[in-house]
Design an enzyme around this catalytic site. Sequence first.
Site, mmCIF file in Angstrom:
data_model
loop_
_atom_site.group_PDB
_atom_site.id
_atom_site.type_symbol
_atom_site.label_atom_id
_atom_site.label_comp_id
_atom_site.label_asym_id
_atom_site.label_seq_id
_atom_site.Cartn_x
_atom_site.Cartn_y
_atom_site.Cartn_z
ATOM 1 C CG ASN A 9 -1.729 1.231 1.396
ATOM 2 O OD1 ASN A 9 -1.835 2.035 0.460
ATOM 3 N ND2 ASN A 9 -2.314 1.424 2.568
ATOM 4 C CE LYS A 11 -0.283 3.572 4.660
ATOM 5 N NZ LYS A 11 -0.350 3.780 6.093
ATOM 6 C CG HIS A 96 -6.139 2.426 5.093
ATOM 7 N ND1 HIS A 96 -5.681 3.417 5.930
ATOM 8 C CD2 HIS A 96 -5.136 1.529 4.974
ATOM 9 C CE1 HIS A 96 -4.439 3.118 6.308
ATOM 10 N NE2 HIS A 96 -4.086 1.976 5.731
ATOM 11 C CD GLU A 98 -3.141 6.047 6.377
ATOM 12 O OE1 GLU A 98 -3.117 6.011 5.132
ATOM 13 O OE2 GLU A 98 -2.245 5.557 7.091
ATOM 14 C CD GLU A 168 -3.845 -1.888 7.484
ATOM 15 O OE1 GLU A 168 -2.793 -2.228 6.942
ATOM 16 O OE2 GLU A 168 -4.389 -0.791 7.279
ATOM 17 N N GLY A 174 2.151 2.913 10.859
ATOM 18 C CA GLY A 174 3.118 3.988 10.659
ATOM 19 C C GLY A 174 3.770 4.458 11.957
ATOM 20 C CB SER A 214 4.823 -1.080 12.248
ATOM 21 O OG SER A 214 4.431 0.278 12.414
ATOM 22 N N GLY A 235 2.654 -0.803 4.453
ATOM 23 C CA GLY A 235 2.733 0.599 4.060
ATOM 24 C C GLY A 235 4.189 1.013 3.893
#
Length: 254
Positions: A9, A11, A96, A98, A168, A174, A214, A235
């Site tokens: 991903n 992003k 997701h 985000e 997730e 992150g 992560s 990510g």
Amino acid sequence: MRKKIIAANWKMNMTSGEGVSFMEDLKLELKNFDGAEIVIIPSFTALPRLSEIISELPGITLGAQNMWHEPSGAFTGEVSAGMLREFFTRYVVLGHSERRIIFGETDELVNKKVKAAHAASLRPILCVGETLEERDADRHHEVLAKQLKGSLAGLDAEQMLDTVIAYEPVWAIGTGRTATPEQAQEAHAFIRKTLAEIFDPATAAKVRIQYGGSVKPDNAKELLHQPDIDGALVGGASLDPRSFAKIVQAAARK
Ligand code: PGA
């Protein structure tokens, strides 16, 4: 039984040109590999060029990071499932954290998108996961069950089999703080149990559940060898072809 699925991903990173050079490097890194299914999930603008490259690489497929659920119309700035299919996109990440947190997406909206993706023969990678506050309050089961039930409402078992779940935990995305393999396995087993309740045990046993948050070359193997972890949604570490290749290799069957 469940083929591992490792997804990159990206992003809002990587131009189309950068994506092309990434793929050149990844091809070299993955020379002797025939293990997991690999999904590259770039920005919308990189889909056309990456589609050309990926169509020639067996075992690698293309995904998108989001879509809108209507087929066309006055939705400025949005992209439909049909537009993604034009570039042979196979998967689409939906829900997701985000999107949920920054853009306010609800389970109800995510559910509309999941259904629209299936209607266009796109396979959703549905993301679920609790925040740190929810985990600390020991509410992660409740949160996961609500997200799963809301986002998967109205799907039949066949569509569920064409859906990937990504667990997730928001606190691990992150942040460099990964869930321990035990924490991740526990959540994955709970997700599978919930899928068995929503659908049936045989369907739940076949659904692939990725872990995301992560994931790095040095923690991938332990996570990926847990019984209910069927892949990773990566990510940060997916932006470097060497790190990503190492994670793919960690998924190899022994
Ligand atoms: P991360 O992101 O690997 O950078 O934590 C994972 C994701 O958000 O899918």
